[in-house]
Design an enzyme around this catalytic site. Sequence first.
Site, PDB file in Angstrom:
ATOM      1  N   GLY A 193       0.825  -1.212   0.000  1.00 51.62           N
ATOM      2  CA  GLY A 193       0.000   0.000   0.000  1.00 51.62           C
ATOM      3  C   GLY A 193       0.855   1.256   0.000  1.00 51.62           C
ATOM      4  N   HIS A 457       9.723  38.368   5.459  1.00 51.79           N
ATOM      5  CA  HIS A 457      10.895  38.037   4.650  1.00 51.79           C
ATOM      6  C   HIS A 457      12.112  37.883   5.547  1.00 51.79           C
ATOM      7  CE1 HIS A 457      13.806  38.044   1.381  1.00 51.79           C
ATOM      8  NE2 HIS A 457      14.527  38.879   2.118  1.00 51.79           N
TER       9      HIS A 457
HETATM   10  P1  NAI Z   1      -4.583   4.836   2.523  1.00 52.85           P
HETATM   11  O1  NAI Z   1      -6.003   4.740   2.137  1.00 52.85           O
HETATM   12  O2  NAI Z   1      -3.934   6.148   2.630  1.00 52.85           O
HETATM   13  O3  NAI Z   1      -3.696   4.006   1.497  1.00 52.85           O
HETATM   14  C1  NAI Z   1      -3.899   2.634   1.268  1.00 52.85           C
HETATM   15  C2  NAI Z   1      -3.188   2.273  -0.019  1.00 52.85           C
HETATM   16  O4  NAI Z   1      -3.176   0.863  -0.123  1.00 52.85           O
HETATM   17  C3  NAI Z   1      -3.899   2.822  -1.255  1.00 52.85           C
HETATM   18  O5  NAI Z   1      -2.960   3.417  -2.115  1.00 52.85           O
HETATM   19  C4  NAI Z   1      -4.546   1.589  -1.849  1.00 52.85           C
HETATM   20  O6  NAI Z   1      -4.684   1.669  -3.255  1.00 52.85           O
HETATM   21  C5  NAI Z   1      -3.554   0.519  -1.445  1.00 52.85           C
HETATM   22  N1  NAI Z   1      -4.107  -0.829  -1.399  1.00 52.85           N
HETATM   23  C6  NAI Z   1      -5.341  -1.203  -0.968  1.00 52.85           C
HETATM   24  N2  NAI Z   1      -5.469  -2.548  -1.062  1.00 52.85           N
HETATM   25  C7  NAI Z   1      -4.290  -3.014  -1.538  1.00 52.85           C
HETATM   26  C8  NAI Z   1      -3.817  -4.328  -1.845  1.00 52.85           C
HETATM   27  N3  NAI Z   1      -4.571  -5.420  -1.676  1.00 52.85           N
HETATM   28  N4  NAI Z   1      -2.557  -4.442  -2.341  1.00 52.85           N
HETATM   29  C9  NAI Z   1      -1.769  -3.354  -2.516  1.00 52.85           C
HETATM   30  N5  NAI Z   1      -2.175  -2.092  -2.255  1.00 52.85           N
HETATM   31  C10 NAI Z   1      -3.415  -1.934  -1.751  1.00 52.85           C
HETATM   32  O7  NAI Z   1      -4.482   3.994   3.882  1.00 52.85           O
HETATM   33  P2  NAI Z   1      -3.318   3.880   4.946  1.00 52.85           P
HETATM   34  O8  NAI Z   1      -2.011   4.294   4.391  1.00 52.85           O
HETATM   35  O9  NAI Z   1      -3.468   2.518   5.520  1.00 52.85           O
HETATM   36  O10 NAI Z   1      -3.740   4.941   6.023  1.00 52.85           O
HETATM   37  C11 NAI Z   1      -5.029   4.850   6.640  1.00 52.85           C
HETATM   38  C12 NAI Z   1      -5.579   6.202   6.934  1.00 52.85           C
HETATM   39  O11 NAI Z   1      -4.905   6.764   8.032  1.00 52.85           O
HETATM   40  C13 NAI Z   1      -5.401   7.198   5.797  1.00 52.85           C
HETATM   41  O12 NAI Z   1      -6.452   7.109   4.883  1.00 52.85           O
HETATM   42  C14 NAI Z   1      -5.405   8.493   6.496  1.00 52.85           C
HETATM   43  O13 NAI Z   1      -6.720   8.936   6.593  1.00 52.85           O
HETATM   44  C15 NAI Z   1      -4.862   8.159   7.876  1.00 52.85           C
HETATM   45  N6  NAI Z   1      -3.488   8.645   7.967  1.00 52.85           N
HETATM   46  C16 NAI Z   1      -3.269   9.984   7.849  1.00 52.85           C
HETATM   47  C17 NAI Z   1      -1.992  10.488   7.907  1.00 52.85           C
HETATM   48  C18 NAI Z   1      -1.803  11.935   7.737  1.00 52.85           C
HETATM   49  O14 NAI Z   1      -2.771  12.678   7.778  1.00 52.85           O
HETATM   50  N7  NAI Z   1      -0.575  12.408   7.536  1.00 52.85           N
HETATM   51  C19 NAI Z   1      -0.833   9.624   8.141  1.00 52.85           C
HETATM   52  C20 NAI Z   1      -1.172   8.232   8.199  1.00 52.85           C
HETATM   53  C21 NAI Z   1      -2.463   7.786   8.141  1.00 52.85           C
END
Ligand code: NAI
Length: 478
Positions: A193, A457
């Site tokens: 992911g 600045h």
């Molecule tokens: P995410 O939704 O950001 O990314 C998940 C990724 O995994 C996507 O690109 C998706 O296409 C991919 N994916 C899904 N199934 C897959 C598979 N079977 N094989 C390979 N790739 C696959 O979710 P993530 O990174 O788990 O984070 C969860 C949530 O936590 C985020 O949506 C966000 O809302 C929150 N978060 C926010 C942060 C921030 O605001 N800086 C930092 C970390 C997390």
Amino acid sequence: MNKQFDVLVIGAGPGGYIAAIRAAQLGFSVACCEFSAYDDPAGEPRLGGTCLNAGCIPLKALVASSEAFEKAIHNLPDHGITTTGISIDVTKMQKRKEAIVTKMTAGVQFLFRKNKITLLKGRGSFAGKTDTGYRMIISGKEGDEEVLAQKVIIATGSKARHIPNVKVDNVTICDNEGALKFTEAPKKLGVIGAGVIGLEVGSVWRRLGAEVTILEVMPSFLGAADESVSREASKLFLKQGLHIKLGVRIGQAKLTKDGVSIAYTDDQGSEHTLECDKLIVSVGRIPNTEKLNLEAVGIQTDERGFIPVNDHCATAAPGVYAIGDVVRGPMLAHKAEDEGVMVAELLAGQKPHIDYNSMPWVIYTTPEIAWVGKTEQQLRSEGRDYKTGQFPFAANGRALGLGDSEGFIKMLADGKTDEILGVHIIGASASDLIAEAALAMEFHASSEDVARTCHPHPSLSEVMREAALAIEKRALNM
Ligand code: NAI
Ligand code: FAD
């Protein structure tokens, strides 16, 4: 006689604890129940939810440590500072992170005491309705307790989604919880992911020396970001040595003598095996609704497990609200907090409102990525008349002085009214710079408003002003 409260909040993450504080400020008698997935060594529930215990805060502590390490090696010599024998003590780095988490979660306990919020230690669930509110069961270590609440706010958050054939043990194959606890940098790290967690956590361990390969099912990279930012990020991450493979299909993950092997099929249909010491699964998150006994009050989750709510976070049950990761919208701590404040103020008869379009997103990579509002591809597909202005950090004196001159700020504004429609940043301190853009959009400012505002600045914020000036092709320093 059962305890009675005006408001019971279920879950003490950023949504729940902020809702509880705001409701208490507004004069309600408030309780918040927390069973805590994150017990501290003394067995007390740790408040603060995913954000404080296994998300935003610990991850950003590791981001900071790993960035300091990488800068010491690669950037300090440019300043004329001699660095030899630099090494990282991962155990100490983790202790620093734990100390920050402990301080922050204890801070929430303090805020509960200060605001006279009753902490009920246990898992909350619905038992039924009364004439004036709800019968709630709190299941704690000492057994079940029934309390009565006129209004209920569900803020139970989310947990990591797992996928078939990849069994998470949080030692070798980890979700976000295990991935933040490694005791040494893996030599080879696999990540499933290329979303927010994959990029942030993958970057932490890459900076500390791991060879990182990210396997992503989608054919395109960072689809939610503006396409020009995704392109720039892809170029920069490749240069940093992150291997990102798009369009893959994940097969079976097997534990081996040295770690884990993961089978996958690439975008051409060829089969491969990735051998690594550790594997992180970061494929999104699912809402926590099990054991809430929502049926007792007539609430049904949708097909993805979320609690359906209206624009004001009201559920199908009168007086029951749901906020944060357990409802539609982005899974972000500041979104959960804002919904918590909104619901508390609604209960007090106020008329709050959230403009989800002005809600910023940040990805804590190097450089950081942040945006608010619409992307250029969204405006194009809506057929909207728009103008763009873009300015690079490389033409900003402060960025050069800091040695952080990669990336740019791009502003999108309406072709006729000049109202700002979106701002997209890839560059140093994007997480702080984006707040100016969010404020501007909240006030429906025009690019002209930002362009005419005096910015300090030398500062990185001048790049924002130059991007606004660039909309009418009058950037001054380029
Ligand atoms: P995410 O939704 O950001 O990314 C998940 C990724 O995994 C996507 O690109 C998706 O296409 C991919 N994916 C899904 N199934 C897959 C598979 N079977 N094989 C390979 N790739 C696959 O979710 P993530 O990174 O788990 O984070 C969860 C949530 O936590 C985020 O949506 C966000 O809302 C929150 N978060 C926010 C942060 C921030 O605001 N800086 C930092 C970390 C997390
Ligand atoms: P949560 O924080 O999940 O809290 C819910 C709480 O409810 C938990 O403490 C849980 O134990 C408790 N609970 C659940 N069920 C019950 C029950 N029945 N009774 C009592 N208690 C219960 N967002 C950002 O904005 N910026 C970031 O930088 C960021 N980084 C992240 C990094 C990682 C690794 C992860 C995983 C997430 C990150 N997020 C980030 C997302 C952010 O953590 C969540 O959006 C946020 O925590 C959601 O808040 P919440 O209050 O809805 O739920």
